[in-house]
Design an enzyme around this catalytic site. Structure first.
Site, short mmCIF file in Angstrom:
data_model
loop_
_atom_site.label_atom_id
_atom_site.label_comp_id
_atom_site.label_asym_id
_atom_site.label_seq_id
_atom_site.Cartn_x
_atom_site.Cartn_y
_atom_site.Cartn_z
N SER A 194 0.91 -1.31 -0.17
CA SER A 194 -0.03 -0.16 -0.01
C SER A 194 0.88 1.35 0.17
CB SER A 194 -0.82 -0.03 1.16
OG SER A 194 -1.77 -1.18 1.34
C1 LIG Z 1 -2.95 -4.36 -0.37
S1 LIG Z 1 -2.66 -6.05 -0.35
C2 LIG Z 1 -1.75 -6.19 1.47
C3 LIG Z 1 -0.83 -5.10 1.63
C4 LIG Z 1 0.18 -5.57 2.78
N1 LIG Z 1 -0.56 -5.15 4.22
C5 LIG Z 1 1.36 -4.74 2.67
O1 LIG Z 1 1.37 -3.74 3.38
O2 LIG Z 1 2.40 -4.92 2.09
C6 LIG Z 1 -4.05 -7.02 0.17
C7 LIG Z 1 -3.93 -8.32 0.36
O3 LIG Z 1 -5.11 -9.13 0.78
C8 LIG Z 1 -5.03 -10.10 0.49
N2 LIG Z 1 -6.37 -10.75 0.31
C9 LIG Z 1 -7.69 -10.56 -0.29
N3 LIG Z 1 -8.86 -11.20 0.26
C10 LIG Z 1 -8.33 -11.90 1.22
C11 LIG Z 1 -9.11 -12.63 2.38
N4 LIG Z 1 -10.22 -12.97 2.32
N5 LIG Z 1 -8.18 -13.16 3.45
C12 LIG Z 1 -7.06 -12.72 3.54
N6 LIG Z 1 -6.49 -12.11 2.59
C13 LIG Z 1 -6.99 -11.55 1.72
C14 LIG Z 1 -4.60 -10.30 -0.98
O4 LIG Z 1 -4.04 -11.74 -1.52
C15 LIG Z 1 -3.53 -9.23 -0.79
O5 LIG Z 1 -2.16 -9.83 -0.79
#
Ligand SMILES: C[S@@+](CC[C@H](N)C(=O)[O-])C[C@H]1O[C@@H](n2cnc3c(N)ncnc32)[C@H](O)[C@@H]1O
Length: 416
Positions: free
Chosen positions: A75
């Protein structure tokens, strides 16, 4: 010619990022700034990312799905800083991050220190593996990264002093509230009628209450909590209307035809400057809360210059009828001053633009400078407190989200 990206070292880039975030007012707690200085963001980015891109105040895409859409990313730093500050992390805090990648978990690990605990979960096995590897390589082996669906939280390691959700959600699953320690905070980007706000939520017993909210964007939730919106292409992919409720009736073909009719416009005397950033997100949410058919227009600005004034740099809230629409727009009468206006298309354009202009004026006179709406989250089906304000209720599977603007009579039910 020298290549700035090649000359920039990660240490210098990190320092510059922190200076930039501080100058913009995005970093106010010294310990959060220290965390940003400590964690090597480039180590969590794909190998091909240059140092400049890794340390820009922007998203770094880390994975795309089969349709070519971003499914995982690091992000933007300003938003990570905001979420870490609003979550009030301190040494010893136990934290669950939902949506992994490693970088943000490392920042959290810096903030909670050796007496705290960080769990980070993701639904994507590749993301989990990459996060584990990067965290080990950078010295954050204490972070536990687990493969799990957000819907269930991570009960084994709870309760948590903070749960930070880094994926867009339309709902608050019960597990998140249940796994919050007394006094804990839930920080989550919640989509409400097409508008996503990062909410800082406190448990008030029978409901959650937002103590802060900011406009943001995240990749959409996959898994059990996945939801869909209606997308109506009005001119291929260049102009798309998104509808995020079941009440709004919108006929894509009629609205596409409306676009070909002459444009109506109305410009009430309401302006804002870029320093007044809260005004833009406030008016968007105000329009979303009206008891009317509503959608959000996304426009490819490079390809559709004829639709928008050049100064309109935002997605556009729209009022709709079955055959017509009017969207919020902006122009710049003086450098740095933006005037809100209404553009309308279709047989009902004259009425719709006049109504939108009136709503802009009411917002300006009655809501813009006040405390803003209250946002509360209640278990689905639970009785809601009465209100004398204008209230949008967003009905989801687990919860009803209530957005209440004080001082105006009328309940708006079943809009989503
Ligand atoms: C914006 S990224 C996360 C960024 C991370 N927190 C960072 O700062 O580097 C969003 C993540 O949410 C995950 N995601 C989507 N749906 C999900 C779910 N139902 N449960 C867990 N993770 C999920 C995606 O695979 C993705 O890797």
């Amino acid at each position: 010619m020298s290549n700035v990206a090649e000359e920039l070292t990660p240490d210098t880039a990190r320092q510059q990022l922190v200076e930039q975030l501080t100058a913009k007012g995005r970093l106010s707690r010294p310990e959060v700034a220290a965390a940003f200085l400590a964690v090597p963001r480039h180590e969590f980015a794909p190998a091909a990312t240059n140092v400049q891109a890794a340390y820009a105040d922007d998203v770094v895409v880390t994975k795309k799905n089969a349709a070519g859409e971003t499914s995982s990313s690091i992000s933007a730093p300003w938003l990570q800083a905001y979420m870490l500050e609003t979550a009030q992390l301190r040494p010893g805090s136990r934290v669950l991050e939902i949506g992994s990648g490693g970088y943000n978990a490392a920042l959290i690990a810096e903030l909670v220190g050796p007496t705290g605990a960080v769990t980070s979960i993701d639904i994507d096995a590749d993301v989990v593996t990459n996060a584990r590897v990067a965290l080990l390589r950078t010295g954050y082996s204490q972070v536990e990264v687990a493969l799990a669906d957000a819907e269930g939280g991570y009960p084994d390691n709870g309760p948590f002093d903070a749960i930070i959700v880094t994926v867009e959600t339309a709902d608050i699953p019960p597990a998140w509230t249940q796994q919050l320690a007394p006094g804990g905070l839930l920080v989550a980007p919640v989509r409400m009628r097409g508008n996503t706000r990062c909410l800082t939520l406190q448990n008030r017993g029978d409901h959650l209450a937002a103590i802060a909210a900011i406009q943001c964007g995240f990749v959409p939730m996959q898994g059990e909590g996945k939801t869909s919106v209606r997308r109506l292409p009005l001119r291929g992919k260049d102009i798309v209307l998104t509808v995020d409720d079941t009440t709004t009736q919108a006929d894509g073909e009629a609205l596409a035809a409306a676009l070909e009719l002459p444009r109506r416009e109305v410009w009430p005397p309401v302006t804002a400057t870029m320093d007044d950033g809260g005004a833009f997100e406030s008016i968007h949410l105000w329009l979303a809360c009206q008891p009317r058919f509503y959608g959000v227009l996304t426009v490819d600005r490079d390809r559709v210059a004829d639709l928008l004034d050049p100064d309109n740099r935002f997605t556009c809230p729209c009022l709709l009828t079955a055959t017509s629409f009017a969207h919020l727009t902006l122009r710049q009468p003086d450098r740095g001053t933006y005037q809100f206006g209404a553009h309308g298309f279709g047989p009902d354009a004259a009425d719709l633009t006049a109504q939108l202009a009136e709503l802009i004026v009411v917002w300006d006179q009655q809501h813009r400078h006040g405390p803003g709406p209250s946002i509360t989250v209640h278990p689905a089906g639970a009785p809601l407190p009465t209100t004398d304000g204008l209230r949008l209720l967003v009905h989801r599977r687990h919860t009803t989200i209530a957005i209440t603007w004080p001082g105006l009579a009328g309940n708006v039910e079943d809009m989503a």
